[in-house]
Each structure stands twice: as C-alpha cells, then as structure tokens.
Scaffold this motif. Structure first.
Motif, PDB file in Angstrom:
ATOM      1  N   TYR A 133       0.824  -1.204   0.000  1.00 54.21           N
ATOM      2  CA  TYR A 133       0.000   0.000   0.000  1.00 54.21           C
ATOM      3  C   TYR A 133       0.859   1.256   0.000  1.00 54.21           C
ATOM      4  O   TYR A 133       0.508   2.266  -0.564  1.00 54.21           O
ATOM      5  N   GLU A 157       3.674  -0.214   4.411  1.00 59.99           N
ATOM      6  CA  GLU A 157       2.276  -0.561   4.663  1.00 59.99           C
ATOM      7  C   GLU A 157       1.782  -1.516   3.587  1.00 59.99           C
ATOM      8  O   GLU A 157       2.066  -1.351   2.408  1.00 59.99           O
ATOM      9  N   ALA A 212      -1.738  -4.074   2.438  1.00 60.92           N
ATOM     10  CA  ALA A 212      -3.167  -4.324   2.598  1.00 60.92           C
ATOM     11  C   ALA A 212      -3.437  -5.781   2.242  1.00 60.92           C
ATOM     12  O   ALA A 212      -2.834  -6.335   1.328  1.00 60.92           O
ATOM     13  N   GLY A 242      -4.840  -2.800  11.122  1.00 64.65           N
ATOM     14  CA  GLY A 242      -6.161  -2.177  11.174  1.00 64.65           C
ATOM     15  C   GLY A 242      -7.136  -3.001  10.359  1.00 64.65           C
ATOM     16  O   GLY A 242      -6.844  -3.386   9.232  1.00 64.65           O
ATOM     17  N   THR A 254     -10.628   1.462   2.655  1.00 65.15           N
ATOM     18  CA  THR A 254      -9.191   1.626   2.875  1.00 65.15           C
ATOM     19  C   THR A 254      -8.927   2.667   3.958  1.00 65.15           C
ATOM     20  O   THR A 254      -8.075   2.474   4.830  1.00 65.15           O
ATOM     21  N   LEU A 255      -9.655   3.770   3.923  1.00 65.39           N
ATOM     22  CA  LEU A 255      -9.497   4.811   4.943  1.00 65.39           C
ATOM     23  C   LEU A 255      -9.835   4.262   6.325  1.00 65.39           C
ATOM     24  O   LEU A 255      -9.128   4.526   7.302  1.00 65.39           O
ATOM     25  N   ARG A 256     -10.896   3.488   6.418  1.00 59.33           N
ATOM     26  CA  ARG A 256     -11.275   2.901   7.710  1.00 59.33           C
ATOM     27  C   ARG A 256     -10.184   1.973   8.237  1.00 59.33           C
ATOM     28  O   ARG A 256      -9.868   1.994   9.427  1.00 59.33           O
ATOM     29  N   ALA A 257      -9.630   1.162   7.358  1.00 56.89           N
ATOM     30  CA  ALA A 257      -8.548   0.267   7.777  1.00 56.89           C
ATOM     31  C   ALA A 257      -7.340   1.071   8.237  1.00 56.89           C
ATOM     32  O   ALA A 257      -6.685   0.732   9.232  1.00 56.89           O
ATOM     33  N   ASP A 258      -7.047   2.162   7.538  1.00 56.75           N
ATOM     34  CA  ASP A 258      -5.928   3.030   7.891  1.00 56.75           C
ATOM     35  C   ASP A 258      -6.160   3.686   9.255  1.00 56.75           C
ATOM     36  O   ASP A 258      -5.254   3.744  10.086  1.00 56.75           O
ATOM     37  N   MET A 266      -5.572   1.092  11.840  1.00 53.31           N
ATOM     38  CA  MET A 266      -4.152   0.790  11.989  1.00 53.31           C
ATOM     39  C   MET A 266      -3.457   1.860  12.834  1.00 53.31           C
ATOM     40  O   MET A 266      -2.672   1.539  13.727  1.00 53.31           O
ATOM     41  N   TYR A 267      -3.756   3.125  12.571  1.00 50.85           N
ATOM     42  CA  TYR A 267      -3.145   4.185  13.372  1.00 50.85           C
ATOM     43  C   TYR A 267      -3.638   4.128  14.812  1.00 50.85           C
ATOM     44  O   TYR A 267      -2.904   4.477  15.738  1.00 50.85           O
ATOM     45  N   LYS A 273      -1.396   1.563  16.390  1.00 56.73           N
ATOM     46  CA  LYS A 273      -0.086   2.144  16.674  1.00 56.73           C
ATOM     47  C   LYS A 273      -0.148   3.035  17.909  1.00 56.73           C
ATOM     48  O   LYS A 273       0.741   3.001  18.761  1.00 56.73           O
TER      49      LYS A 273
END
Length: 96
Positions: free
Chosen positions: A5, A9, A11, A52, A66-70, A73-74, A77
């Motif tokens: 990604y 990163e 996916a 995420g 993708t935004l939701r997974a990102d 993920m944050y 972290k």
C-alpha cells in the motif's frame, strides 16, 4: 489478496469471512508469523506489525474501506504498536 500500500504498509483483502472476529483471528496469526525471528548474516531480527481491520458494508467504496482500515491501523499504533484494532464508527453524540 495482498498488496503493498505504501512504504512499509500492506493491505490484505479477505473474502468470505464470518465477521470481525474471524478477521481478528487471522490478523493475530499474521502478526505472530511476522514476529518470528529471522536469522540474517549479521544478526537475528524481528519485526512487528500494527494491523487495522475494516469490514465491507453495502455502499462502501474501496476508498472509504481503505481509509477505515488506515484509521484502525493508526489506532493500533497509538495504543502501543504490534496490536490489532478494528474500525468502529463513532456513535451519535449526546447533547450536553
């Protein structure tokens, strides 16, 4: 299907899952596999992964998923790294 990604990163798109619990189990297994020590010529190294999870919903675009997974993920972290977090839509705000 797995894809790079960004810099460090990746996916993973999984289909046919029973729900978020199964996605979490797979993410936990993936993190364990990645954390296994790797012997190199100069040293033995280990890596960690913050994962995420976002579940598809009818009408959700690839960009939104993708935004939701990102975001998740944050969140992983921020909670201490080497964790798995599932995207949770914020609930309605209550009036003060």
């Amino acid at each position: 299907m797995a894809a790079r990604y960004g810099g460090d990163e990746f996916a993973v798109l999984l289909t046919g899952l029973s729900g978020p619990d199964e996605a979490d189990q797979i993410a936990t297994q993936l993190r364990a596999q990645l954390a296994a020590p790797i012997a190199l010529a100069a040293a033995t190294v280990t890596v960690g992964a913050s994962v995420g999870i976002a579940m598809a919903e009818p009408g959700l675009t690839v960009a939104e998923l993708t935004l939701r997974a990102d975001v998740a993920m944050y969140g992983a972290k921020a909670a201490g790294k080497n964790r798995t977090e599932t995207f949770a839509r914020p609930g309605p705000r209550l009036a003060a």
